[in-house]
Motif scaffolding. Structure first.
Motif, PDB file in Angstrom:
ATOM      1  N   GLU A 169      22.786  -3.284 -17.747  1.00  0.00           N
ATOM      2  CA  GLU A 169      21.485  -3.420 -18.649  1.00  0.00           C
ATOM      3  C   GLU A 169      20.199  -3.030 -18.282  1.00  0.00           C
ATOM      4  N   VAL A 170      19.833  -3.752 -16.961  1.00  0.00           N
ATOM      5  CA  VAL A 170      18.804  -4.288 -16.567  1.00  0.00           C
ATOM      6  C   VAL A 170      18.436  -2.293 -15.933  1.00  0.00           C
ATOM      7  N   GLU A 171      19.025  -1.618 -15.156  1.00  0.00           N
ATOM      8  CA  GLU A 171      18.899  -0.407 -15.015  1.00  0.00           C
ATOM      9  C   GLU A 171      18.733   0.338 -16.533  1.00  0.00           C
ATOM     10  N   ASN A 172      19.607   0.706 -17.181  1.00  0.00           N
ATOM     11  CA  ASN A 172      19.455   1.516 -18.682  1.00  0.00           C
ATOM     12  C   ASN A 172      18.171   1.221 -19.015  1.00  0.00           C
ATOM     13  N   GLU A 173      18.335  -0.151 -19.073  1.00  0.00           N
ATOM     14  CA  GLU A 173      17.165  -0.012 -19.970  1.00  0.00           C
ATOM     15  C   GLU A 173      15.285   0.575 -18.684  1.00  0.00           C
ATOM     16  N   GLU A 174      15.699   0.608 -17.972  1.00  0.00           N
ATOM     17  CA  GLU A 174      14.512   0.766 -16.752  1.00  0.00           C
ATOM     18  C   GLU A 174      14.031   2.255 -17.231  1.00  0.00           C
ATOM     19  N   GLN A 175      15.275   2.873 -17.481  1.00  0.00           N
ATOM     20  CA  GLN A 175      16.065   4.937 -17.236  1.00  0.00           C
ATOM     21  C   GLN A 175      14.852   4.547 -18.667  1.00  0.00           C
ATOM     22  N   GLN A 176      14.787   4.042 -19.933  1.00  0.00           N
ATOM     23  CA  GLN A 176      14.706   4.229 -21.206  1.00  0.00           C
ATOM     24  C   GLN A 176      13.467   4.254 -21.207  1.00  0.00           C
ATOM     25  N   LEU A 177      11.986   3.143 -20.516  1.00  0.00           N
ATOM     26  CA  LEU A 177      11.211   2.859 -20.931  1.00  0.00           C
ATOM     27  C   LEU A 177      10.264   4.038 -19.970  1.00  0.00           C
ATOM     28  N   GLU A 186       0.031   1.179 -20.753  1.00  0.00           N
ATOM     29  CA  GLU A 186       0.011  -0.072 -19.478  1.00  0.00           C
ATOM     30  C   GLU A 186       1.217  -0.798 -19.592  1.00  0.00           C
ATOM     31  N   LEU A 187       1.630  -0.932 -21.707  1.00  0.00           N
ATOM     32  CA  LEU A 187       2.875  -2.171 -21.107  1.00  0.00           C
ATOM     33  C   LEU A 187       4.447  -1.701 -20.755  1.00  0.00           C
ATOM     34  N   LEU A 188       4.042  -0.844 -21.191  1.00  0.00           N
ATOM     35  CA  LEU A 188       5.330  -0.003 -20.840  1.00  0.00           C
ATOM     36  C   LEU A 188       5.282   0.384 -19.262  1.00  0.00           C
ATOM     37  N   ALA A 189       4.498   0.705 -18.546  1.00  0.00           N
ATOM     38  CA  ALA A 189       4.167   0.214 -17.499  1.00  0.00           C
ATOM     39  C   ALA A 189       4.395  -0.696 -16.493  1.00  0.00           C
ATOM     40  N   ASP A 190       4.188  -1.480 -16.756  1.00  0.00           N
ATOM     41  CA  ASP A 190       4.509  -3.592 -16.802  1.00  0.00           C
ATOM     42  C   ASP A 190       5.635  -3.110 -17.220  1.00  0.00           C
ATOM     43  N   TYR A 191       6.170  -3.423 -17.449  1.00  0.00           N
ATOM     44  CA  TYR A 191       7.892  -3.485 -17.609  1.00  0.00           C
ATOM     45  C   TYR A 191       8.937  -3.079 -16.935  1.00  0.00           C
ATOM     46  N   ILE A 192       8.067  -1.460 -16.914  1.00  0.00           N
ATOM     47  CA  ILE A 192       9.530  -0.583 -16.024  1.00  0.00           C
ATOM     48  C   ILE A 192       8.860  -1.347 -13.966  1.00  0.00           C
ATOM     49  N   ARG A 193       8.079  -2.057 -13.463  1.00  0.00           N
ATOM     50  CA  ARG A 193       7.561  -2.838 -12.840  1.00  0.00           C
ATOM     51  C   ARG A 193       8.487  -4.073 -13.056  1.00  0.00           C
ATOM     52  N   SER A 230       0.424  -0.965   0.268  1.00  0.00           N
ATOM     53  CA  SER A 230       0.271  -0.250   0.011  1.00  0.00           C
ATOM     54  C   SER A 230       0.736   1.703   0.238  1.00  0.00           C
ATOM     55  N   GLY A 231       0.381   2.547  -0.076  1.00  0.00           N
ATOM     56  CA  GLY A 231       0.885   3.692  -0.313  1.00  0.00           C
ATOM     57  C   GLY A 231       2.120   3.403  -1.269  1.00  0.00           C
ATOM     58  N   ALA A 232       3.259   2.805  -0.394  1.00  0.00           N
ATOM     59  CA  ALA A 232       4.423   3.037  -1.018  1.00  0.00           C
ATOM     60  C   ALA A 232       4.642   2.292  -2.351  1.00  0.00           C
ATOM     61  N   GLY A 233       4.127   1.167  -2.443  1.00  0.00           N
ATOM     62  CA  GLY A 233       3.971   0.760  -3.888  1.00  0.00           C
ATOM     63  C   GLY A 233       5.112  -0.106  -4.292  1.00  0.00           C
ATOM     64  N   PHE A 234       4.999  -0.894  -5.187  1.00  0.00           N
ATOM     65  CA  PHE A 234       5.735  -2.280  -5.312  1.00  0.00           C
ATOM     66  C   PHE A 234       7.062  -1.461  -5.990  1.00  0.00           C
ATOM     67  N   LEU A 235       7.503  -0.352  -6.421  1.00  0.00           N
ATOM     68  CA  LEU A 235       8.656   0.319  -7.007  1.00  0.00           C
ATOM     69  C   LEU A 235       9.582   0.157  -5.700  1.00  0.00           C
ATOM     70  N   LYS A 236       9.190   1.529  -5.113  1.00  0.00           N
ATOM     71  CA  LYS A 236       9.655   1.271  -3.509  1.00  0.00           C
ATOM     72  C   LYS A 236      10.064   1.263  -2.872  1.00  0.00           C
ATOM     73  N   MET A 237       9.110  -0.241  -2.979  1.00  0.00           N
ATOM     74  CA  MET A 237       9.906  -1.575  -2.007  1.00  0.00           C
ATOM     75  C   MET A 237      10.663  -2.692  -2.304  1.00  0.00           C
ATOM     76  N   ILE A 238      10.762  -2.589  -3.273  1.00  0.00           N
ATOM     77  CA  ILE A 238      12.726  -2.915  -4.585  1.00  0.00           C
ATOM     78  C   ILE A 238      13.658  -2.164  -4.136  1.00  0.00           C
ATOM     79  N   ASN A 239      13.420  -1.075  -4.343  1.00  0.00           N
ATOM     80  CA  ASN A 239      13.725   0.023  -4.285  1.00  0.00           C
ATOM     81  C   ASN A 239      15.140   0.158  -2.781  1.00  0.00           C
ATOM     82  N   ARG A 240      13.775   0.358  -1.763  1.00  0.00           N
ATOM     83  CA  ARG A 240      14.583  -0.693  -0.256  1.00  0.00           C
ATOM     84  C   ARG A 240      15.399  -1.321  -0.057  1.00  0.00           C
ATOM     85  N   ALA A 241      14.379  -2.801  -0.911  1.00  0.00           N
ATOM     86  CA  ALA A 241      15.297  -3.737  -0.908  1.00  0.00           C
ATOM     87  C   ALA A 241      16.592  -3.924  -1.195  1.00  0.00           C
ATOM     88  N   SER A 242      16.949  -3.015  -2.246  1.00  0.00           N
ATOM     89  CA  SER A 242      18.311  -2.348  -3.234  1.00  0.00           C
ATOM     90  C   SER A 242      18.977  -2.029  -2.741  1.00  0.00           C
TER      91      SER A 242
END
Lengths: 397, 369
Positions: free
Chosen positions: A190-198, A269-276, A155-167
C-alpha cells in the motif's frame, strides 16, 4: 508473535497527547560571501513540564536541522519509528541566497525553506516518542548548538536516494521472511502504491503552478498594453475607463500570484512532504526486516555453537566443552533478546503506521481547508475589484 | 444563381440590426453558416446557407459598386479572416479570438459584419446585400475567383505614399492617431489572447489533477483509509469546480472584451485602409495638377480634364470620409463601452458563483469527520 490486539494499539494511540507548538520565523543572513548562511528563529510555546520555560526561542541554521535528523535516525530508527525527513539541501538555492537575499527568486527560496523547516520540526515534536529524546529538547532550548558535521549523507544524493539505497540492501537478503501475519506485506505494498500516486499528483500540481505563474506574466504584459491603449485614446471617458481596466488587470495579476503561491505552498509542498514521509515509512519496515535478520543470524549462530558442542562431546574434550557451553548460553540469551526486539519493533511499526495514517488524513484535511479559505478570500477580493470597475465602465457613454 | 447584378441599388427588404448567424455546420473542410433575417414588411424570416466564398462574393460587390461618388471614403465594415476547419498555427494567429470556442465567436463576428453592412446608408442599397441575405441560391460558390483586392494590397511603391503629407490638418491628425491606435489595439488584442489561452491551460491542468485524485481512492473498511478516500473524492470535486470556473472566466473574456478588442482592431485597420485610399487619391491629384501645369498646349485641355476629375473625386472621398470618421468614432466608443460593461458584469457573476462554490466546499470539509 503479535500479542497486542489492534484495539489495544488504537487505545494507546488516542492517549498520546502533547502540547508543544513550534514556529520557524525571521530568516536572517549571517556573514558574507560564500561562508554566509541563513539563521532562523525557532520559537517554542509549551505547557509541558520537561521544558524549563513556557515560551522560549533560539537561533538555528539549516545544517542544525539536518544534524537533528541524523541524531534521531541513529538513535530511534531501529525501534521502528517513522522519523520525519528533513527538507532537501539545495546548492543552487543557497548560492543565490549567499549572493543576495533581495531578488524574488531568493525570497521565494528562503520562504519555501522556512515553511519546510517549520513543518519538519512541528512533525518531530508532535511525535510522542521523539519528543522524549534529549536531542530534540536540546535543539529547541539550548542557546548554542555544536555545529553539525555529519550531514554528508544528506547532501547531493538527498533523502530519498538514501532510503532507497538502504531498501535495496535489505532486499538483497538471502533468507526470505515467512510472514505469519500478512499485515506487513500488505501495508508495505500500500505504501509503495501510495508513493507512486502522490508522485503523479505532485507532477500535476507543479504543472498547475507553472501555468498560474505564466498567467501572472501574461496578465502583467496585457495590463501594460491596455495602459498604452488608454493613453493613446482620444475620447476622454473611454481613455479613463481603459486606464482603469489596466489597473484592474494589475490587481488581477496580484491575485494570480497569490493563487500560484497557495497552489504551491499548500498543495505542492504537502505532496512533496508526504512522498518523503512515505519513504520514511518504508524505512521503518526495512528496520523491522533487519531486526528479523539479526534474530535469524543469531539463531543460525546458536545452531553452529550447538553443533560445535556436539562435536566436542563426541571428541571428548572436556576443557573446550566448558567454553562451548558458555558460548551457547550467551547465544541463547541473544536469540531471546533479538526475538523480543523483533516483536517489539513489529508492534512499534504497526502503531507508527496507524498514527501516520491518522495524521495524514488530519493534515490533508487541514491543508485543504486552508487552501479553500485562501481561494474564497481570493474570490471575494475579485468580486470587489469587478464591483469597483462596473461604474467606471458604465460611465463611458 | 446570379453572377452579374442587374439593378445595382434598391432598398433592402430585411432589417439590418437584428440579422442573426444562428448556426454553423462543418462539412469536411467547409464551414456553412445559417443566416436569419427579418422581413421589413409583415412578419416572416429568410433562412439562408452561406460559406466564406459567399461572403467574399459580397465583399467584391461592395467594393466595386460604381454609382457611389466617394465610395473609397467609406470605412468598409471589416470582414473576419477566412476560417480554416483544420487550423494551422498561422491560421490561428490570423483568426485570433475568432478561432476559439467551436466557432461561436466567429459567428458573432460574422453577424456583426452583416449587421453593419445592412445598416450602412451607402452599402445597404447594393443589390448584392439583398441577394446575399435573401436568395435561396448561394451567390458565391461558382464564381471565377478574380483577385480584385490588388488596390488594397500595398506594393513597396505604395508604402511611400502612406507617409505623404496631407493638405488637411484634420486628416493628418486622423492619420497620425490611427497609426498609433492600430498598433496599440493590435498589441492589446494579441496580449489578451495569450491571457485567455493560459486560462484554458489552467482549466485543463485542474481537470487532470481532479482525475488523478480519483486514483487515490481505495476500497476497504478501514475507517482511517475511508476518511482519506473521502477527502480525495471531495478534493477531486473541488478541482473539477475550479476547472469549470476557469473555463467560464476564459469564455467571458472571449465573448465580451475579446470580441470587442478584435472588432476594434479590425475596424482601426479598415479606417487605415480608407485613409490610405484617400492619400493615394491626393497623390494622384497632385500629380495631375503638376502634369496639367507642365502640359504642352496640345495636351493641356486633356490634362485639365484629368485634373478636374481627380479634384472632384478627391472632394467626394474627403466628404464621405469625414462623415464616416464621425460615425466610426461614436460607434466604436459605444461598442467598447458595451464590451467593457458586459465583460465586467459576466466576470462579476462568475466570481460570485465561484465564491459560493468555495464556501460550500469549505463547509463540507469542515464538517467532515
Amino acid at each position: 508473535m503479535q500479542t497486542a490486539s489492534l484495539e489495544q494499539l488504537e487505545e494507546e494511540e488516542a492517549k498520546d497527547s502533547f502540547d508543544v507548538d513550534v514556529a520557524v520565523t525571521n530568516p536572517e543572513k549571517v556573514g558574507d560571501g560564500m561562508n554566509a548562511y541563513v539563521a532562523y528563529k525557532v520559537s517554542t510555546r509549551t505547557s509541558l513540564s520537561m521544558f524549563s520555560n513556557k515560551t522560549f526561542s533560539v537561533r538555528r541554521r539549516f545544517s542544525d536541522f539536518l544534524g537533528l535528523y541524523e541524531k534521531l535516525s541513529v538513535k530511534q530508527s531501529h525501534h521502528g519509528c517513522i522519523i520525519p525527513p528533513p527538507p532537501e539541501k539545495s546548492v543552487v538555492g543557497m548560492t543565490k541566497v549567499k549572493v543576495g537575499m533581495d531578488d524574488p527568486s531568493s525570497v521565494e527560496f528562503v520562504e519555501r525553506r522556512r515553511a519546510a523547516l517549520e513543518r519538519y520540526i512541528q512533525r518531530v515534536v508532535s511525535h510522542p516518542l521523539l519528543l522524549q529524546d534529549s536531542d530534540v529538547r536540546e535543539f529547541l532550548e539550548k542557546e548554542d548548538l555544536p555545529r553539525a558535521v555529519s550531514t554528508q549523507t544528506l547532501s547531493g544524493a538527498g533523502f530519498l536516494k538514501m532510503i532507497n539505497r538502504a531498501s535495496d540492501a535489505v532486499n538483497k537478503m538471502t533468507i526470505k521472511m515467512n510472514e505469519s501475519d500478512t499485515w506487513f506485506e500488505d501495508k508495505f505494498q500500500e505504501v509503495e502504491n501510495e508513493e507512486q500516486q502522490l508522485r503523479k499528483l505532485h507532477a500535476m500540481v507543479d504543472s498547475l503552478v507553472n501555468h498560474r505563474k505564466e498567467l501572472c506574466g501574461n496578465t502583467a504584459v496585457f495590463a501594460k498594453s491596455m495602459a498604452m491603449l488608454g493613453n493613446s485614446e482620444d475620447n476622454t471617458a473611454l481613455s479613463r475607463a481603459l486606464s482603469q481596466l489596466a489597473e484592474v488587470e494589475d490587481k488581477l495579476e496580484h491575485l494570480h500570484q497569490e493563487q500560484a503561491a497557495s497552489d504551491f505552498f499548500i498543495f505542492s509542498e504537502l505532496l512533496a512532504d508526504y512522498i518523503r514521509l512515505l519513504a520514511s515509512v518504508r524505512g521503518c519496515f526495512d528496520q523491522r526486516m533487519r531486526a528479523w535478520q539479526r534474530w535469524q543470524e543469531a539463531q543460525s549462530s546458536l545452531q553452529k555453537k550447538r553443533e560445535v558442542e556436539a562435536k566436542l562431546l563426541w571428541a571428548n574434550k572436556p576443557d573446550k566443552l566448558q567454553q562451548a557451553k558458555e558460548e551457547i548460553t550467551e547465544w541463547e540469551s541473544r536469540v531471546t533478546q533479538y526475538e523480543r526486539d523483533f516483536d517489539k519493533i513489529g508492534m512499534t511499526v504497526r502503531k507508527e503506521v496507524l498514527r501516520f495514517e491518522k495524521e495524514k488524513a488530519k493534515e490533508f484535511k487541514s491543508q485543504i481547508i486552508k487552501y479553500l479559505e485562501a481561494m474564497l478570500q481570493s474570490q471575494q477580493r475579485l468580486i470587489k475589484i469587478w464591483e469597483a470597475f462596473l461604474p467606471e465602465a458604465k460611465a463611458i457613454a | 444563381m446570379m453572377e452579374e447584378v442587374q439593378d445595382v441599388t434598391s432598398a433592402l427588404s430585411v432589417h439590418g440590426h437584428n440579422i442573426k448567424v444562428t448556426d454553423v455546420l462543418k462539412d469536411g473542410d467547409t464551414l456553412t453558416f445559417v443566416i436569419v433575417s427579418q422581413k421589413v414588411s409583415g412578419t416572416g424570416e429568410y433562412h439562408v446557407d452561406r460559406t466564406y466564398d459567399d461572403v467574399e462574393w459580397l465583399q467584391q460587390h461592395l467594393f466595386s459598386q460604381e454609382d457611389v461618388p466617394g465610395l473609397h471614403g467609406v470605412i468598409f465594415p471589416p470582414v473576419p479572416a477566412k476560417p480554416q476547419v483544420n487550423v494551422t498555427a498561422k491560421g490561428m494567429k490570423q483568426l485570433g479570438f475568432l478561432g476559439l470556442g467551436e466557432w461561436q465567436p466567429y459567428c458573432k463576428a460574422l453577424e456583426t459584419f452583416l449587421r453593419q453592412v445592412a445598416s450602412h446608408d451607402l452599402l445597404k442599397k447594393n443589390k448584392a446585400v439583398e441577394i446575399f441575405l435573401t436568395s435561396s441560391d448561394p451567390p458565391g460558390r461558382q464564381r471565377v475567383k478574380k483577385n480584385i483586392f490588388n488596390w488594397l494590397s500595398q506594393a513597396m511603391d505604395e508604402m511611400r505614399k502612406e507617409g505623404h503629407k496631407d493638405v488637411d490638418e484634420f486628416f493628418q491628425a486622423q492619420r497620425d492617431q490611427n497609426l498609433v491606435m492600430t498598433g496599440c489595439t493590435k498589441n492589446a488584442t494579441e496580449r489578451f489572447l495569450e491571457v485567455v489561452l493560459t486560462e484554458q491551460k489552467i482549466a485543463v491542468a485542474c481537470g487532470h489533477f481532479s482525475a488523478a485524485l480519483h486514483l487515490c481512492v481505495e476500497a476497504g473498511e478501514d475507517p482511517v483509509k475511508q476518511a482519506f478516500s473521502r477527502i480525495c473524492v471531495k478534493l477531486s470535486e473541488v478541482l473539477e469546480s475550479m476547472k469549470k470556473n476557469m473555463m467560464s472566466v476564459a469564455e467571458n473574456n472571449v465573448n465580451t472584451l475579446g470580441l470587442g478588442l478584435d472588432l476594434e482592431s479590425r475596424y482601426q485597420e479598415a479606417e487605415k485602409e480608407m485613409l490610405f485610399r484617400r492619400t493615394c487619391k491626393l497623390v494622384e491629384l497632385e500629380t495631375a495638377r503638376r502634369s496639367a501645369e507642365k502640359a504642352k498646349p496640345v495636351k493641356k485641355a486633356a490634362m485639365e480634364e484629368v485634373k478636374k476629375a481627380a479634384e472632384s473625386e478627391f472632394d467626394h472621398i474627403s466628404r464621405v470620409a469625414k462623415q464616416e470618421i464621425a460615425q466610426f468614432e461614436s460607434e466604436r466608443v459605444q461598442m467598447l463601452q458595451q464590451a467593457l460593461v458586459g465583460w465586467c458584469e459576466q466576470q462579476l457573476l462568475t466570481a460570485k458563483e465561484s465564491a459560493d462554490q468555495f464556501d460550500r466546499y469549505l463547509q463540507a470539509f469542515r464538517g467532515m469527520a
